[in-house]
Structure formats: structure tokens, C-alpha cells
Design an enzyme around this catalytic site. Structure first.
Site, PDB file in Angstrom:
ATOM      1  N   LYS A 160      -8.191   6.094  11.965  1.00  0.00           N
ATOM      2  CA  LYS A 160      -7.233   6.231  10.863  1.00  0.00           C
ATOM      3  C   LYS A 160      -7.337   7.656  10.319  1.00  0.00           C
ATOM      4  CE  LYS A 160      -5.858   3.112   7.167  1.00  0.00           C
ATOM      5  NZ  LYS A 160      -6.459   2.254   6.141  1.00  0.00           N
TER       6      LYS A 160
HETATM    7  C1  E4P Z   1      -4.170   0.357   4.547  1.00  0.00           C
HETATM    8  O1  E4P Z   1      -4.287   0.825   5.632  1.00  0.00           O
HETATM    9  C2  E4P Z   1      -4.306   1.115   3.293  1.00  0.00           C
HETATM   10  O2  E4P Z   1      -5.499   1.835   3.271  1.00  0.00           O
HETATM   11  C3  E4P Z   1      -4.189   0.191   2.125  1.00  0.00           C
HETATM   12  O3  E4P Z   1      -3.141  -0.726   2.373  1.00  0.00           O
HETATM   13  C4  E4P Z   1      -4.058   0.865   0.785  1.00  0.00           C
HETATM   14  O4  E4P Z   1      -3.723  -0.083  -0.189  1.00  0.00           O
HETATM   15  P1  E4P Z   1      -3.815   0.197  -1.764  1.00  0.00           P
HETATM   16  O5  E4P Z   1      -2.672   1.070  -2.156  1.00  0.00           O
HETATM   17  O6  E4P Z   1      -3.721  -1.158  -2.380  1.00  0.00           O
HETATM   18  O7  E4P Z   1      -5.133   0.870  -2.007  1.00  0.00           O
END
Ligand code: E4P
Length: 224
Positions: free
Chosen positions: A85
């Protein structure tokens, strides 16, 4: 549309995996820190991998290309199927380009606009993660931005997959499915809430009561 669990909580991942509806897990540094700021990241990631087996996105923390590539190599030494990621930065796109040349799957995270999604796709990303909840938080219409991204994907028939991320409620999941996101990555509480319906609970209650009534009647006949 596939569902991933957006979590680093072992109990939650175990429970959601037992329901048979998740195809992977996404993590980020905030999710890992929320569970335990002293967590051994490698150990936790391997635990999750063993439990779910499908897609697992592990985020780098470097903000320069070389650092991201070094981290990617380290993560892939933990388990070779890892999806790396990478944050949506110019340096991140350069890292994605390098990783794609080696067929290493990448998930470009922190995407908030169609042009960022397009750039991530063109760099060779395997997944592009559009953050819905955080867009809504600043008064933007995440549903229409997601729809724009999905339209671009279907016009050009891009191979990369759209992940609807930063999901905050069941409506986000349905909006994502309707416009053709390939995956929604969902926090445990939202996923659990999405499966509930008061009419389902009421229906089960009525069925069980009627079954009990039937048993009582049968018992009466037997003992008469
Ligand atoms: C997923 O890959 C993201 O890191 C995540 O959905 C972020 O979500 P949030 O905005 O609730 O922190």
C-alpha cells in the site's frame, strides 16, 4: 463487488472471516496503532495473513521512492503475496511504477479525486483506494466522485481495481456496489451493522415462537 475488512483487530478479522463474506483485509498504520501502539507489525500482519489468506494490503511509511521500495521488499520477505500500500504522492507513483515492472501488486491509498485515481492507474497500480468518508467529512459528495472514477474505468476498461475505502456506513457500501467499485473495504462495526435488519430479528422471533407453540401442541397430543 468484493468486501475486504478494514482492520488490524484479530478478533474482528476472525469473526468476519468466519461469516464467509470477506475476500481480504486492508491495514494502515493508524489501524495497527489503534489496536496496540506497541504491536509487532510483522507478527500482526503474519497473523492476519494466516487467518484470512486472501488479499492483504500492508502500508509503507516512507515518503520517498527508495524508502518505499526498500519497505516493499521487506514486507514481501514476510510473505510473497503481500499487496504493498503506497500513498498517493509523486514519489509513491514512481515506486508503483517500479513495483509494477516486477509484477508486485500495489494499492495506491489516500486518493480523493478522479485525476489522482487516473494517475495511480497509469503508474501501474493494481488497486486504487478512493476515500469516501474523509471526502464527506469535508463537505464533498463522495458518491458523485466515486461515480466519476467508475465511469472513467468503464469507458477505458482499465485493469486496475477500484477500492471504495474510508467507508463509514452501510449506504457507502451500496453506493459503491451500484456504481461498480470492485471492492469495498469496510470497518468491522459497519460490516456487522450492515448485516442487521429489525425485520429479520422480528421474523426469527416469530418463527421460534410458532415452532415452540407447535411443540407444545404435539406434546399435549402425546400425553393425552
Ligand atoms: C483503507 O485502505 C484505508 O486506510 C481506510 O479505509 C481509511 O479509513 P478512515 O478514513 O476511516 O481512516
Amino acid at each position: 463487488m468484493q468486501i475486504y475488512l478494514d482492520s488490524a483487530n484479530i478478533q474482528h478479522i476472525q469473526q468476519a472471516a468466519s461469516w464467509g463474506i470477506i475476500d481480504g483485509v486492508t491495514t494502515n498504520p493508524s489501524l495497527l496503532a489503534k489496536e496496540d501502539p506497541k504491536v509487532d507489525v510483522k507478527q500482526r500482519i503474519l497473523e492476519i495473513h494466516k487467518m484470512v489468506g486472501g488479499h492483504l494490503s500492508v502500508e509503507v511509511i516512507s515518503t520517498n521512492t527508495d524508502g518505499m521500495l526498500r519497505e516493499a521488499e521487506e514486507i514481501r520477505s514476510w510473505f510473497p503475496e503481500a499487496t504493498i500500500k503506497i500513498p498517493m504522492l509523486p514519489a509513491g507513483l514512481a515506486a508503483v511504477k517500479e513495483l509494477s515492472k516486477k509484477n508486485i501488486p500495489t494499492n495506491v491509498t489516500l486518493i480523493f479525486s478522479p485525476i489522482q485515481a487516473l494517475a495511480a492507474n497509469n503508474a501501474g497500480a493494481t488497486y486504487v483506494s478512493l476515500f469516501l468518508g474523509r471526502l464527506d467529512d469535508i463537505g464533498m459528495n463522495s458518491a458523485s466522485i466515486l461515480e466519476e472514477v467508475a465511469n472513467i474505468w468503464y469507458v477505458h476498461n482499465f485493469e486496475s481495481k477500484i477500492i471504495a475505502a474510508s467507508i463509514r456506513n452501510p449506504l457507502h457500501i451500496i453506493q459503491s456496489a451500484k456504481v461498480g467499485a470492485h471492492i469495498a473495504t469496510v470497518p468491522f462495526d459497519v460490516l456487522k451493522k450492515s448485516l442487521m435488519h429489525p425485520l429479520t430479528d422480528q421474523g426469527i422471533d416469530i418463527f421460534l415462537k410458532d415452532y415452540d407453540r407447535m411443540q407444545t401442541e404435539i406434546q399435549k397430543i402425546i400425553t393425552e
